[in-house]
Design a protein around this motif. Structure first.
Motif, short mmCIF file in Angstrom:
data_model
loop_
_atom_site.label_atom_id
_atom_site.label_comp_id
_atom_site.label_asym_id
_atom_site.label_seq_id
_atom_site.Cartn_x
_atom_site.Cartn_y
_atom_site.Cartn_z
N UNK A 104 0.85 -1.20 0.00
CA UNK A 104 0.00 0.00 0.00
C UNK A 104 0.88 1.25 0.00
N UNK A 105 1.90 1.23 0.85
CA UNK A 105 2.82 2.37 0.92
C UNK A 105 3.50 2.61 -0.43
N UNK A 106 3.89 1.52 -1.08
CA UNK A 106 4.58 1.62 -2.37
C UNK A 106 3.64 2.15 -3.46
N UNK A 107 2.38 1.71 -3.45
CA UNK A 107 1.45 2.05 -4.52
C UNK A 107 0.75 3.39 -4.32
N UNK A 108 0.62 3.82 -3.05
CA UNK A 108 -0.12 5.06 -2.78
C UNK A 108 0.75 6.19 -2.27
N UNK A 109 1.96 5.85 -1.80
CA UNK A 109 2.84 6.87 -1.24
C UNK A 109 2.52 7.21 0.20
N UNK A 110 1.56 6.49 0.80
CA UNK A 110 1.18 6.77 2.19
C UNK A 110 1.24 5.48 3.00
N UNK A 111 1.77 5.58 4.19
CA UNK A 111 1.87 4.41 5.07
C UNK A 111 0.52 4.17 5.74
N UNK A 112 -0.08 2.99 5.57
CA UNK A 112 -1.38 2.73 6.19
C UNK A 112 -1.25 2.38 7.66
N UNK A 113 -2.34 2.48 8.37
CA UNK A 113 -2.41 1.96 9.73
C UNK A 113 -2.49 0.44 9.66
N UNK A 114 -1.97 -0.23 10.69
CA UNK A 114 -2.00 -1.68 10.73
C UNK A 114 -2.58 -2.10 12.07
N UNK A 115 -3.68 -2.85 12.02
CA UNK A 115 -4.37 -3.29 13.23
C UNK A 115 -4.52 -4.80 13.26
N UNK A 116 -4.55 -5.36 14.48
CA UNK A 116 -4.98 -6.74 14.68
C UNK A 116 -6.38 -6.73 15.25
N UNK A 117 -7.22 -7.58 14.70
CA UNK A 117 -8.52 -7.86 15.31
C UNK A 117 -8.29 -9.02 16.28
N UNK A 118 -8.14 -8.68 17.56
CA UNK A 118 -7.77 -9.67 18.57
C UNK A 118 -9.02 -10.42 19.03
N UNK A 119 -9.20 -11.61 18.49
CA UNK A 119 -10.38 -12.42 18.82
C UNK A 119 -9.95 -13.71 19.52
N UNK A 120 -8.83 -13.69 20.20
CA UNK A 120 -8.41 -14.88 20.93
C UNK A 120 -9.44 -15.25 22.00
N UNK A 121 -10.06 -14.25 22.59
CA UNK A 121 -11.20 -14.45 23.48
C UNK A 121 -12.39 -13.76 22.84
N UNK A 122 -13.29 -14.51 22.21
CA UNK A 122 -14.41 -13.90 21.48
C UNK A 122 -15.27 -12.98 22.34
N UNK A 123 -15.29 -13.21 23.65
CA UNK A 123 -16.10 -12.37 24.53
C UNK A 123 -15.41 -11.05 24.87
#
Length: 287
Positions: A104-123
């Motif tokens: 994304x950074x290479x193609x758009x010139x902007x560094x994206x945010x990077x997140x984890x969807x932490x669902x190790x405990x679904x509750x």
């Protein structure tokens, strides 16, 4: 017109059907002596991931559609559901999510945010910034006395797992510069090389897997050489001396990072020439 309509519906892109996931990217990243810039790594990823998966065009090359669809991307999200691994212990967090961020950074010139969807405990599912999760894992694993003691019980394999986390740290920096930080690089050296926690790691590595320590130091030196770790001159010379002494005692491991890496060895030689340890300098020169 008909193909344009088919491609316009596509939202899923990836490697061609039947190809290996990753396309050898993990090997290329860690062969750091063979490339100069992050842009080269991005281009390697992009060269194999522009195939579209949609009805009427399943797995076909679609460079134009990919190039247009990726524009405007500002966030990359990866699911984290496995209790047995982590952003530090698994290569796939940097190999897939991190590589997509780099693309994304290479193609758009902007560094994206990077997140984890932490669902190790679904509750208690939550979103966490990837870099925050990574940095937390150093305290949980690599700098944690209890974790290290557990690895020491595993002998050769435990040493290699420590080395593997240092390698993952380097790869994270390639994909997301600054994600590890100078503080964690310094602590890796303090804990693993200088035995800050007084676990007897020096003798333990020597007995169980001296090449794992050598390979970890090679990665640290590469992080310095590539500009991912701004270490002071004393730290650099100390690492070079320790690395050279290990090579002199046990031979060059030929690891993916150090094997055939002329630039790394030129860096080590330069640092040794600034050192007072003549014996290590002469023995290392033979390699």
């Amino acid at each position: 017109q008909e193909r344009a309509e088919i491609l316009s519906r596509g939202r899923i892109f990836g490697i061609a059907p039947g190809r290996e996931m990753g396309g050898g990217l993990s090997y290329r990243v860690l062969r750091s002596g063979d490339w100069e810039s992050r842009e080269q790594i991005a281009d390697s990823y992009l060269a194999s991931h522009k195939n579209i998966f949609t009805e009427g065009a399943w797995g076909e090359p679609a460079e134009e559609a990919y190039n247009q669809t990726i524009q405007g991307t500002h966030t990359v999200v990866r699911s984290w559901s496995d209790h047995m691994t982590s952003p530090l212990a698994s290569r796939y967090t940097w190999l897939h999510g991190g590589a997509l961020c780099l693309a994304v950074e290479r193609m758009t010139g902007k560094r994206p945010e990077y997140y984890f969807s932490d669902v190790r405990d679904p509750d208690k599912a939550s979103m966490i910034v990837a870099e925050d999760a990574l940095r937390r894992e150093y305290r949980v694993r690599l700098f944690n006395r209890k974790w290290l003691e557990g690895m020491m019980k595993e002998g050769y394999a435990g040493a290699d797992h420590m080395r593997f986390m240092v390698s993952n740290s380097f790869a994270w920096e390639v994909m997301r510069p600054g994600s590890v930080g100078n503080d964690n690089w310094q602590e890796m050296k303090n804990v693993l090389i200088n035995d800050k926690l007084n676990l007897g790691l020096k003798d333990w590595f020597e007995k169980n897997n001296p090449h794992a320590k050598q390979d970890a130091m090679a990665v640290m030196l590469e992080a310095i050489r590539k500009g991912y770790w701004t270490a002071d001159e004393a730290t650099q010379r100390e690492l070079a001396n320790e690395y050279a002494a290990n090579v002199a005692r046990h031979g060059l491991s030929g690891n993916i990072v150090s094997g055939g890496n002329r630039l790394l060895h030129e860096k080590v030689t330069q640092l040794l020439n600034e050192s007072d340890d003549r014996d290590d300098r002469l023995q290392f020169a033979s390699y």
